[in-house]
Structure formats: C-alpha cells, structure tokens
Design an enzyme around this catalytic site. Sequence first.
Site, PDB file in Angstrom:
ATOM      1  N   GLY B 127      -3.424  -9.859  36.803  1.00  0.00           N
ATOM      2  CA  GLY B 127      -2.755  -8.614  37.206  1.00  0.00           C
ATOM      3  C   GLY B 127      -2.633  -8.543  38.688  1.00  0.00           C
ATOM      4  O   GLY B 127      -3.164  -7.732  39.092  1.00  0.00           O
ATOM      5  N   SER B 129       0.603  -9.757  40.676  1.00  0.00           N
ATOM      6  CA  SER B 129       2.191  -9.839  40.987  1.00  0.00           C
ATOM      7  C   SER B 129       2.761  -8.343  40.479  1.00  0.00           C
ATOM      8  O   SER B 129       2.257  -8.029  39.636  1.00  0.00           O
ATOM      9  CB  SER B 129       3.130 -10.811  40.613  1.00  0.00           C
ATOM     10  OG  SER B 129       2.697 -11.978  41.322  1.00  0.00           O
ATOM     11  N   SER B 161       1.023 -13.953  32.899  1.00  0.00           N
ATOM     12  CA  SER B 161       1.094 -15.166  31.924  1.00  0.00           C
ATOM     13  C   SER B 161       0.006 -15.221  30.761  1.00  0.00           C
ATOM     14  O   SER B 161      -1.197 -14.887  31.291  1.00  0.00           O
ATOM     15  CB  SER B 161       1.093 -16.484  32.669  1.00  0.00           C
ATOM     16  OG  SER B 161       2.282 -16.464  33.690  1.00  0.00           O
ATOM     17  N   GLU B 244     -10.870 -24.523  44.034  1.00  0.00           N
ATOM     18  CA  GLU B 244      -9.947 -25.096  43.246  1.00  0.00           C
ATOM     19  C   GLU B 244      -8.981 -25.917  44.253  1.00  0.00           C
ATOM     20  O   GLU B 244      -7.674 -26.077  43.902  1.00  0.00           O
ATOM     21  CB  GLU B 244      -9.348 -24.424  42.481  1.00  0.00           C
ATOM     22  CG  GLU B 244      -8.253 -24.809  41.195  1.00  0.00           C
ATOM     23  CD  GLU B 244      -8.909 -25.943  40.418  1.00  0.00           C
ATOM     24  OE1 GLU B 244      -8.255 -26.463  39.687  1.00  0.00           O
ATOM     25  OE2 GLU B 244     -10.386 -26.102  40.473  1.00  0.00           O
ATOM     26  N   ASN B 385       5.863 -22.675  48.051  1.00  0.00           N
ATOM     27  CA  ASN B 385       5.718 -23.846  48.950  1.00  0.00           C
ATOM     28  C   ASN B 385       6.172 -23.246  50.431  1.00  0.00           C
ATOM     29  O   ASN B 385       5.604 -23.762  51.138  1.00  0.00           O
ATOM     30  CB  ASN B 385       6.455 -25.097  48.563  1.00  0.00           C
ATOM     31  CG  ASN B 385       5.647 -25.800  47.557  1.00  0.00           C
ATOM     32  OD1 ASN B 385       4.635 -25.358  47.116  1.00  0.00           O
ATOM     33  ND2 ASN B 385       6.131 -27.213  47.344  1.00  0.00           N
ATOM     34  N   GLU B 386       6.858 -22.195  50.259  1.00  0.00           N
ATOM     35  CA  GLU B 386       7.481 -21.866  51.718  1.00  0.00           C
ATOM     36  C   GLU B 386       6.583 -20.928  52.397  1.00  0.00           C
ATOM     37  O   GLU B 386       6.111 -20.851  53.508  1.00  0.00           O
ATOM     38  CB  GLU B 386       8.879 -20.845  51.499  1.00  0.00           C
ATOM     39  CG  GLU B 386       9.836 -21.860  51.279  1.00  0.00           C
ATOM     40  CD  GLU B 386       9.979 -22.322  49.850  1.00  0.00           C
ATOM     41  OE1 GLU B 386       9.332 -21.965  48.846  1.00  0.00           O
ATOM     42  OE2 GLU B 386      10.723 -23.447  49.919  1.00  0.00           O
TER      43      GLU B 386
END
Lengths: 386, 399
Positions: B127, B129, B161, B244, B385-386
């Site tokens: 939890g 975003s 998710s 990771e 990626n930005e």
Amino acid sequence: MDFDLSEEQRMLKESVDRLLEDRYSFEQRKTYTKAPDGWSRELWQQYADLGLLSVPFDSKYGGFGGGPVETMILMEAFGAALVLEPYFATVTLFGGCVRIAGTEAQKDALLPKIGEGKLLGAFAHSERNSRYDLADVQTTAKKDGSDWVLDGEKTVVIHGDCADKLIVSGRISGGQRDKDGIGLFLVDAKAPGVTRKGYPTQDSLRAADITLKGVKVAAGDMLGESGKAFPIIERVAQSAIQALSAEAVGGMQEMLDITVEYLKTRHQFGVPIGSFQALQHRAVDMLVATEQARSMAMFAAMMVDEKDDAERAKAINAVKVHIGKSGRYVGQQSIQLHGGIGMTLEYKVGHYFIRSTMIEILFGDTDHHLAALARAGGLIAPGTTA
Amino acid sequence: MDLRYTPAETAFREEVREFFRTSLPADIRRKQELGQRLAKQDIVTWQRILNKKGWAAPMWPVEYGGTGWDAVRYFIFREELHLAYAPDPLGFNVNLVGPVICAFGTREQKEFFLPKLLNLDIWFCQGFSEPGSGSDLASLKTRAVREGDHYVVNGQKLWTSNGHNADWMFALVRTDPNAKKQRGITYLLIDMRTPGLKLRPIVTLDGDPHTNESFFDDVRVPVTNRIGEENKGWDYAKFLLGNERAGVARVGTCKRRVLAARALAATVMVDGKPLSENARFREKLALIEVELQALEITNMMVVDKMKKQVGYQQDPRASVLKIKGSELQQATLEILLEAAGPSAIPRQLDFLLAQTDDVIGPDWAATAAPNYFFSRAISIFGGSNEIQHNIVSKAVLGL
C-alpha cells in the site's frame, strides 16, 4: 568470476595512464600530428622502454606475455588519449599475424624488434572491392621457382606509410572471394615493386594505398601454410576487434566525462544547461551505452581466445555490433549536447566522435556483424535452459 | 581478472538447476511456458517447495531463514530460476516487507510474521501509491491518526497488486501532516480483514483483474503493527531500494524468451519460408541478444562488486540494470508478439488465466498480446525509467 585486475595488470594500467597523463594532453597531441609521420617517434620509444610494445608477445620473444585483458587495458587508455602512434597497426595487426601464424624463426626475427620499437609493421589486406569480406582478395601470388611474386593493389592500409615491413595477403588459387587459396607474405616496405601513397585519415591517423608490381618474396617469408591463410586473417581480425572495442570504450568514457563537465559549466537562461532534464536524461543514456559497451569489451577479452571457432566468431560479431551502435550513439549525443562548440576541430570532443565513427567502420560495421551473427543462429545456445 | 565462474560456482549452478528441474510441478512450468497467469495456489505451492528446501528467501539473514549465499550464488540462483520457468518467490513477502521486518521489526513481529512470510501462510500486498502520489510517492495523503492503542486510517491506495489474494498489507501512511513530506510518514502492517478496508478490482490492459484500488474508512490498526518508530516510515521504505539489485535485470527470463521466440518463429511461415529464416526478424532477435549479453556482464560486475564490499555504494552499473533490464524484458515480449502476428488477435482471457485448455490458434500466440500489453508496466513500476534517469543524473553524473 572476478573482475578485479591482477597486481601486474594494475601496474601496467598505472604506467600507461601516467605516461599518457604527462605526455598526451590535447595540446601536446596536436604537436605530434604535425611531426613528419603524423605521430611521435620519441613517444614510440617510450612505449618500447615501458614494455608496452611487447604486451601480447610471449616472454620467449622478449614479450610481456600478456593476454586480451592486458590489451584491453592498453587500448582503453589509448582510446581515452586518442593516441596517434601505430600501436594497432604494428602490434595488434602485424604482430598479431606473426604471433598467430609465424614460425619460430619468424617470431624470433620480428617480435623482439617490435617490442624494442625498432620495427614498424602494417597489415596490407584490404582492397578497393573487398569492403568487409575478409576472403575477398584479388592481389595475386604466383609461384616463381621457390619464390613468390605478388601483383595487385592494397587500399587504406592503416599506418602503411611508415611501416618497415608489410604483411600482404595474396590469392594463390581459387576465385576472388574463396576462403581457400589465400596466402600471407612478409614484404619489405621498400622492396622493389612496392609503391606507397600515404595520406591522412579522418581521425588524424595515417594510412596508405600500396601497389605491388612483380614483388618477389622468398619462400621463407610466407606466413602459415600456402593457401591456408584465411583462418589466420580471421583470427587477426577478431583480435583487432577486441582491441578496438577497448579503445572505443576509452573514447566513450571521455566523451561522457567531457560532456557532463560541459553541462555543469555552460550557462544559458541564467542556469547551467545540465539543470535541464532533457539534457540530463540524454547524458544518462550516454552513461548506459558506455557501461554496456564496457561490458562488451570485457566479453571480447573473455572470448577472443575461445577455442570453439563458431562461438568465438559469434561473440566477436556481437561485440562489434554493440561497439558500433553504442559508439555512434555516444558520439552523436556528445556533439549534440555541446551545441556549436562540439562542431569545431579546436575542441576535443569532436575528435572522439570522429575516431569512434572510424572504429565502427574498421573490420566490419554494425550491419555486417549483425547479419553475420543472425545467420549463425544468434548468441544464446539452446542448451542454456534446463 | 577472470570472467568465468569458479568450479564451486558451476557445481552450485548444477545443483540449483537439478533442483528446479525435478521440483517444479509440471503444470506450473507449462503455464509459465505458455505465458499464462498463475493461480494463487500455484505460487503458494511453489514457494512452499522452495521453503522446504530452505530457498524461499535466500538473502534474508541466516537467523531468519536466509541461506548465507554470497551475491554470486544468489545471482546464479535467480538466473536458473528464470531459465527453468520457475516462478519467483512472492516478491512482496520476500523482497519487500520481509527484509524490513528482519531489520526493523519487534521480536513479536519477527516471530509472528517471518516464518509465515517464508511459507506463504501470509500473503502481503503493498500500500504505497495513491491516486495523487505516483513517482512523487512522499506526497502521499492517506491519513493515520493515533487513538489510544490504534491508528485510525482514512484514505485511498492505488495499484494494490494481488490485493484480492492478500492477507496483509504493508502501507505507508501520513501521521504528521505538518512535517516535511518525507518526515511525517509511518510504516504500518494492516490485516486485510479489518473492517473499513475495501478493494475495487482494476482490470489491466491484458484483461486480467490483476490489481486494485483500496479504500480506507476508519480502519483501526493496532499500534503494535507499526514498523519501527512513528514518522520514520520513509526511511524503512527507502531501505528497500538498496535490496534486490542482483536479479533486477532478469537476464534469465529474457534469454529463455529469446530462445522461445527463435523456436516459435520456425513454426510461422512468411512468404513460404519460416519466419526464423527471415533476415529482418533474425537480426532483430540477434540485436536483443547482443544487448542482453552486455547486460549479463554488467550484472556480473555488479554482483562481483556486491560480493566484495560491505554495504552498498553507488554504482552506476546498478542503475543500468534497472533501465536496460526493463527495456529488454519489454523487447523480448514485443518480438514474441511480432512472431505471433495475426494469431495474437483473438482475445482469450480464459486461456490467459489458465481456466481452459480451449484455444483459438497456436497456444503460445494466444498470450502474446496480453503479455506485451502488460509488459509496458515494467518500465513504470518500482520507480519509472524516467525517475531512474533522474536518480542517475543526480547521484552518478552530479547534474
């Protein structure tokens, strides 16, 4: 698995880095280009004194006994300094032919002299029509008693203008592009029938077109077996690509560093241009390309002596593809991010861009190697998965 | 310098490969080969097999169930896991909340949660975003107010998710709205059965209701379910960012997809010839392999460095792994879709979810489009990626 350099390798790196730091500023380099040969004979002797010219040769021949990793260390440093001296032509190409295919007598006669800085060599292989096909040889080699006679024209022979000796490929039998029937011949650059037309190359190096007319070669000056030179040429080209990949990485890192420094110091709209996100992300992509290229230069060092011919060939194809693509990207972006100043020959960064463009062309461009890799079935072996 | 694995590392690879070959249930492997979604039970079953072997969370501290492997062995484990079509251990449990509990949890929290996380007796979801807080996560607004022994949580989370499979959620909530935005955040563990917590499924582009929106309406969370101190939650969450890295690039997954694409392309005819002999297709695939090779060596360099150093230092190569790794994962799914061609057009959700064996066209092609659609998330989640570019620009290039 261990990516650290050994003690000897670290020392080699330190000594070449220190020399180039002292003697190869952009301004100093400019003065070397104005020497008669277009490079510095004095520095050449210093390379010899430091043992750099014998790095890949066995200690039996006065060499350092280094392998691909040592070559990588040297070439990366040379790439970062834009070194002009004929190391690649003499040690990698000419020396490579002798190292790979020479008889004991030939190695004894040639390798120590190269190491001492007393012999310059060039690899006279490519011809006007051959482009990237290593088997495409029209220059003829005809038997004359026990001697050979060479006739033909070799083009863009890197540092062919200053070489004392040449290794010339000639067709003994077969068609123009047959892999069988090629020979390699050791030829004195001043032998009767050899004419050389030297010229500068785009990247401030030198090359020559060489015409051979009835050039006589003694039987003992053939390298390898008669008509069986193609695998030797292939091996030398693979060594050349390994060396070039490291040189390219040295250049890419410099382009990245120079560009990032410029982004920090150049002000427009009242702020450093490096504060603009569009430029920041481009610089990061340059870093990504450079780091990936570095990995491929290591892969090249790991694979260039691989015993399996097919695996080695595919690996080197892959290396050249990556170096070509990443070098082009980093080069183009380094000019773009500088703006106008990047376009002038007075400024350093453009010289790296030019050199990386030439590296992409040398020994097969990206398309050539990508097509070869694809034809060979790609890199990943089907046995990779469980 | 020697880029080859040591004999001991190679022997370890053989051991791991053999274990995956013999232990991965055939039906799970089959689903993975076909690009189908795994059911909750598949993931639970596999993680319990791993846990029995002691490999559910290799990089946890040994005292909590880790293996004590060095970075190289963990890298080999991950690569073989992916090459074998084996599912990852549940990332939320093993890579995200587990290490935080190991590092900052109370004794009671460790005793209660860690064994259950390993055995997947408890499934965690994330939890973090919110509708207004994506890349700028620290701006999150879900409010937690202390009332006696409880926090009362109100607000909304997004991209929960697998929330519908989850028993617990680890969440970041705002406990001090007046502090600087990173300062007033607290890390809570929330039981999904708590009254006032509701989920609304979100269907992603692949057609799978894979993720959720979570609504908090006076959800009461015991203070004992707080990790560490109040208002220090951001630090605990950030601790995860260093975790990771060794497996982030998923070279093994990409490799097996390249092999699959080449094999499958041999079964597709173009102009009377197999697609695998088409020069353009072949070269596209070869180019992916070239980039993958570079990434693999970069990955090995990062791993070698991790093995040799104590603590994590900024290494530009680690960011390369994230950026290039996501791009290449996407590229491999893109080329599978290209190979499938028109066979990818029928929408076959039941087949994607492995709820039927009935399939229109070649089975592998039936999942090509949804997997490609979903792959676009790879360069978005876990820091787009930005954002990665921003991080490298600042931390590595000093811009």
